[in-house]
Design a protein around this motif. Structure first.
Motif, PDB file in Angstrom:
ATOM      1  N   GLY A  99      19.525 -39.004  17.087  1.00  0.00           N
ATOM      2  CA  GLY A  99      19.369 -38.480  18.442  1.00  0.00           C
ATOM      3  C   GLY A  99      17.961 -38.086  18.803  1.00  0.00           C
ATOM      4  N   SER A 100      17.842 -36.884  19.373  1.00  0.00           N
ATOM      5  CA  SER A 100      16.553 -36.462  19.921  1.00  0.00           C
ATOM      6  C   SER A 100      15.495 -36.265  18.834  1.00  0.00           C
ATOM      7  CB  SER A 100      16.702 -35.186  20.763  1.00  0.00           C
ATOM      8  OG  SER A 100      16.994 -34.084  19.945  1.00  0.00           O
ATOM      9  N   LEU A 101      15.927 -35.955  17.602  1.00  0.00           N
ATOM     10  CA  LEU A 101      14.942 -35.803  16.515  1.00  0.00           C
ATOM     11  C   LEU A 101      14.286 -37.154  16.218  1.00  0.00           C
ATOM     12  CD1 LEU A 101      13.648 -34.058  14.223  1.00  0.00           C
ATOM     13  CD2 LEU A 101      15.538 -34.812  12.768  1.00  0.00           C
ATOM     14  N   VAL A 174      26.419 -35.457  10.471  1.00  0.00           N
ATOM     15  CA  VAL A 174      25.005 -35.800  10.695  1.00  0.00           C
ATOM     16  C   VAL A 174      24.256 -34.618  11.317  1.00  0.00           C
ATOM     17  CG1 VAL A 174      23.468 -37.334  12.013  1.00  0.00           C
ATOM     18  CG2 VAL A 174      25.543 -38.241  10.925  1.00  0.00           C
ATOM     19  N   ASP A 175      24.788 -34.102  12.415  1.00  0.00           N
ATOM     20  CA  ASP A 175      24.216 -32.923  13.088  1.00  0.00           C
ATOM     21  C   ASP A 175      25.272 -32.324  13.998  1.00  0.00           C
ATOM     22  OD1 ASP A 175      24.211 -34.423  15.491  1.00  0.00           O
ATOM     23  OD2 ASP A 175      22.181 -35.131  15.143  1.00  0.00           O
ATOM     24  N   PHE A 176      25.056 -31.108  14.439  1.00  0.00           N
ATOM     25  CA  PHE A 176      25.988 -30.518  15.407  1.00  0.00           C
ATOM     26  C   PHE A 176      25.343 -29.344  16.109  1.00  0.00           C
ATOM     27  CE2 PHE A 176      27.476 -26.843  12.795  1.00  0.00           C
ATOM     28  CZ  PHE A 176      27.071 -27.263  11.531  1.00  0.00           C
ATOM     29  N   CYS A 202      29.337 -32.698  17.769  1.00  0.00           N
ATOM     30  CA  CYS A 202      28.890 -33.082  16.423  1.00  0.00           C
ATOM     31  C   CYS A 202      28.583 -34.579  16.391  1.00  0.00           C
ATOM     32  CB  CYS A 202      30.007 -32.899  15.395  1.00  0.00           C
ATOM     33  SG  CYS A 202      30.700 -31.266  15.237  1.00  0.00           S
ATOM     34  N   ARG A 203      27.669 -34.996  15.514  1.00  0.00           N
ATOM     35  CA  ARG A 203      27.563 -36.423  15.177  1.00  0.00           C
ATOM     36  C   ARG A 203      28.314 -36.625  13.873  1.00  0.00           C
ATOM     37  NH1 ARG A 203      22.362 -36.387  17.748  1.00  0.00           N
ATOM     38  NH2 ARG A 203      22.554 -37.821  19.510  1.00  0.00           N
ATOM     39  N   LEU A 204      29.288 -37.509  13.920  1.00  0.00           N
ATOM     40  CA  LEU A 204      30.163 -37.757  12.768  1.00  0.00           C
ATOM     41  C   LEU A 204      30.153 -39.244  12.474  1.00  0.00           C
ATOM     42  CD1 LEU A 204      33.122 -35.561  14.144  1.00  0.00           C
ATOM     43  CD2 LEU A 204      31.472 -34.880  12.388  1.00  0.00           C
TER      44      LEU A 204
HETATM   45  N1  UDP Z   1      24.531 -31.490  21.405  1.00  0.00           N
HETATM   46  C1  UDP Z   1      25.508 -30.893  22.174  1.00  0.00           C
HETATM   47  N2  UDP Z   1      25.205 -30.484  23.441  1.00  0.00           N
HETATM   48  C2  UDP Z   1      23.972 -30.646  23.987  1.00  0.00           C
HETATM   49  C3  UDP Z   1      22.967 -31.246  23.196  1.00  0.00           C
HETATM   50  C4  UDP Z   1      23.275 -31.661  21.918  1.00  0.00           C
HETATM   51  O1  UDP Z   1      26.649 -30.716  21.715  1.00  0.00           O
HETATM   52  O2  UDP Z   1      23.763 -30.230  25.138  1.00  0.00           O
HETATM   53  C5  UDP Z   1      24.841 -31.926  20.032  1.00  0.00           C
HETATM   54  C6  UDP Z   1      24.874 -33.438  19.912  1.00  0.00           C
HETATM   55  O3  UDP Z   1      26.191 -33.936  20.079  1.00  0.00           O
HETATM   56  C7  UDP Z   1      24.404 -33.666  18.500  1.00  0.00           C
HETATM   57  C8  UDP Z   1      23.464 -32.477  18.223  1.00  0.00           C
HETATM   58  O4  UDP Z   1      23.814 -31.487  19.176  1.00  0.00           O
HETATM   59  O5  UDP Z   1      25.486 -33.596  17.592  1.00  0.00           O
HETATM   60  C9  UDP Z   1      21.987 -32.831  18.332  1.00  0.00           C
HETATM   61  O6  UDP Z   1      21.748 -33.433  19.571  1.00  0.00           O
HETATM   62  P1  UDP Z   1      20.309 -34.030  19.916  1.00  0.00           P
HETATM   63  O7  UDP Z   1      19.325 -32.923  19.965  1.00  0.00           O
HETATM   64  O8  UDP Z   1      20.015 -35.149  19.008  1.00  0.00           O
HETATM   65  O9  UDP Z   1      20.432 -34.473  21.409  1.00  0.00           O
HETATM   66  P2  UDP Z   1      21.077 -35.715  22.139  1.00  0.00           P
HETATM   67  O10 UDP Z   1      20.855 -36.932  21.317  1.00  0.00           O
HETATM   68  O11 UDP Z   1      22.518 -35.332  22.289  1.00  0.00           O
HETATM   69  O12 UDP Z   1      20.330 -35.727  23.429  1.00  0.00           O
END
Ligand code: UDP
Length: 252
Positions: A99-101, A174-176, A202-204
Motif C-alpha cells: 500500500g502507501s508504504l 500484512v498490515d492493519f 487489514c491486508r490479508l
Molecule cells: N487502512 C484503513 N483505513 C484507512 C487507511 C488505511 O483501514 O483509512 C488500512 C488498510 O486497509 C491497510 C492499512 O490500513 O490494511 C495500511 O494502509 P495504507 O497506509 O497502506 O493505505 P492505503 O493503501 O489503504 O491507502
C-alpha cells in the motif's frame, strides 16, 4: 433499525444510541469506499461478514487482556459496543511492505519487514488522513505521551496475537489499522480498542499464494471481493457450514 436514534453515519458503519447509557449499536453496511471516497461501491454481504469477523477477533483480544469496546453481537449486522471518546488517530501497523508504504518509499510490495512498523495518521477526510508523528499527537493534545505509550504497547501485542491467529488460518497479516478510544469511569480513564478489525481494515494474503483476501480486491478492481471476505470468515471458523440463509436479514 429505524426505531433507534442515529448518532453518526460513516462510510461502512452507522452508529445508533444503545439501549443503556454508555452503549452504542454499530450497524455494518455493505457500502465500500476507497481513495478517500473517490471510489464507491457495495460488496454484497460485507456488513454481515465484518460483523462476525470483528466480533470473533475482539472476543479473542478481550480474552487475552486487551480492553476493547466490544460487548456483544446483537444480530446479523449489529453489535453492541461501549461508547468511547474516539482518539482522532488511525494507528497502522505493518509486517510486510504494501500500500502507501510501498508507494511513498518506492519499495517492493510483498517484502518482509525486519521489524514491524507503527505509523500514525490524523483522522480527517478533508485533509486526506495525513501521516503524523507522536510529536504532532502530543503537541496538539490529541493524546498524551502516556496514552501513546499504552496505545503502542497494545498495538504491538495485538499485532503479535493476530499475526499468529491468522497464520493458523493460512493467512498472512500484512498490515492493519486500529482505532482507540477513552472510557471515563470513576475519575479514571481507560484506553480501549474501538472501531472494527475486518478485511476492510487489514491486508490479508493467502499464506501460500499471496492471493489478496481483503479490501484491496475492491480498491484494485480484482473482482470476487465478497468471496474473499467469505473465505476469511470461513478460515477463521465464523462462517456456518450451511451458508444458504447466512445473508438473510433478521434484524430485531
Ligand atoms: N487502512 C484503513 N483505513 C484507512 C487507511 C488505511 O483501514 O483509512 C488500512 C488498510 O486497509 C491497510 C492499512 O490500513 O490494511 C495500511 O494502509 P495504507 O497506509 O497502506 O493505505 P492505503 O493503501 O489503504 O491507502
Amino acid at each position: 433499525m429505524s426505531r433507534r436514534k442515529q448518532i453518526y453515519e460513516g462510510k461502512a458503519k452507522v452508529l445508533f444510541e444503545g439501549p443503556e447509557p454508555g452503549t452504542i449499536v454499530q450497524y455494518f453496511k455493505d457500502d465500500a469506499t476507497a481513495f478517500n471516497n473517490k471510489k464507491k461501491g457495495t460488496i454484497t454481504g460485507k456488513g454481515v461478514l465484518n460483523n462476525r469477523i470483528s466480533e470473533h477477533l475482539m472476543i479473542k483480544l478481550n480474552d487475552m487482556g486487551i480492553p476493547t469496546h466490544f460487548i456483544k453481537r446483537l444480530n446479523m449486522r449489529e453489535q453492541l459496543v461501549k461508547k468511547v471518546e474516539i482518539i482522532p488517530i488511525e494507528v497502522v501497523i505493518r509486517n510486510i511492505v504494501a500500500g502507501s508504504l510501498a508507494e511513498r518509499l518506492g519499495l517492493q510490495e510483498g517484502d518482509q519487514l525486519s521489524r514491524s512498523i507503527v505509523e500514525f495518521f490524523y483522522k480527517s477526510d478533508q485533509l486526506n488522513d495525513p501521516m503524523i508523528t507522536e510529536e504532532h499527537i502530543t503537541a496538539f493534545d490529541w493524546a498524551s505521551s502516556q496514552e501513546m505509550d499504552e496505545i503502542v504497547t497494545m498495538t504491538l501485542r495485538i499485532n503479535d496475537f493476530l499475526s499468529g491467529l491468522f497464520f493458523g488460518a493460512g493467512i498472512k497479516l500484512v498490515d492493519f489499522k486500529l482505532e482507540f478510544g477513552r472510557i471515563y469511569s470513576n475519575e479514571q480513564v481507560t484506553i480501549v480498542l474501538a472501531d472494527e478489525i475486518s478485511p476492510d481494515s487489514c491486508r490479508l494474503w493467502d499464506l501460500n499464494t499471496d492471493e489478496k483476501l481483503d479490501k484491496d480486491r475492491f480498491r484494485r478492481d480484482l473482482g470476487s471481493t465478497a468471496e474473499a471476505y467469505q473465505e476469511v470468515a470461513r478460515r477463521l471458523g465464523v462462517l456456518p457450514r450451511n451458508t444458504n440463509n447466512f445473508f438473510d436479514e433478521k434484524i430485531n
